[in-house]
Design an enzyme around this catalytic site. Sequence first.
Site: not given
Ligand code: AMP
Length: 333
Positions: A115, A198, A201
């Site tokens: 980041k 990955k 968003k």
């Molecule tokens: P975040 O959006 O970074 O707050 O992620 C929230 C949760 O979603 C965390 O447990 C991440 O590991 C999971 N997560 C986010 N993006 C992915 C993805 N592309 N595949 C699997 N898990 C995801």
Amino acid sequence: MEENKKVIFSGIKPSGDLTLGNYLGAIKNWVKLQDDYECYFSVMNLHAITVRQEPKDLRRRTLEILAIYIASGIDPEKNTLFIQSHVPAHSEASWLLTCNTYMGELSRMTQYKDKSKNMGDSSIGAGLFNYPILMAADILLYNTDLVPVGTDQKQHLEIARDIAERFNRLYSQTFTIPDAYIPPAGAKIMDLQDSSKKMSKSEENPNGYILIMDPPEVIKKKISRAVTDSLGVVNYSDDQPGVKNLINILSAITNLSPEEIVKKYEGKGYAEFKSDVAEAIINELEPVQNKIQELMENKSYLEEIYRKGAEKANYVSMKTLRKMQKKIGLIPR
Ligand code: AMP
Ligand code: TRP
């Protein structure tokens, strides 16, 4: 008895609209775990502000995530659902842990490195650097045994364990050492346009991700455009990362194993496979979307849930915080 259940803590930060990756990698697994564990699911709005957020959007998304949790099948009566900023112990514990964490270990975090890669020192927020400490506080305050997250969060969990072990060593046994729980399917859903990244968003090209709120036509279009290869066989192989990702998505939704899926599409082309993947996603998300909309129109219900959640979370986390303060040598008031 509830007292004997192991504790789960997890959360998602409201820094953008949620994707299918969040849904399959995180939320869908929480739903499966809720009967066997005592669960805390929080909306991590203090983590979201480690990068600049439009206040109005942050407020909307915070409530939307709570609605998504409930709409996806997380029972607000059985689990503690709350908004992170409603529980001041998180910020306080985070400071106490900051004083027991080293710059070196924080600089090794890949999420921070990614980041901050294109930023100069004068524009990298200190919050971004300290992010894993707040996350450790979230987890440790509830004597958490298991943290269900996607693979991308594994390193943050390791530093939380290191911080907990160090504190226990220095100040005597205080924290339970948490384990990561990485789901077998859906652990890492990749970008539909670039299988080396990955699904996220924060990606610029919207064809790379599917949002939980995407309408059926959009889902169909994005899946039909998903990058595959010229081999034309549905195989679960690293040489076909695009197809592998679509198999993972289908597997996470249908609970069929990748092998079973490969067998089912033997002798069939990508068109039929993709159309089935799109249909599976649509069938999975449509009822969730309707429920989210319903809940977002019922703010007083959401308010009731997060108030009740904060009350319970405050009670439990304050007990741990007081213990920490006492051990460190702060005088109780
Ligand atoms: P975040 O959006 O970074 O707050 O992620 C929230 C949760 O979603 C965390 O447990 C991440 O590991 C999971 N997560 C986010 N993006 C992915 C993805 N592309 N595949 C699997 N898990 C995801
Ligand atoms: N850092 C996590 C993510 O980006 C979100 C998060 C914050 C979290 N605190 C947590 C996840 C505590 C699990 C437990 O996905």
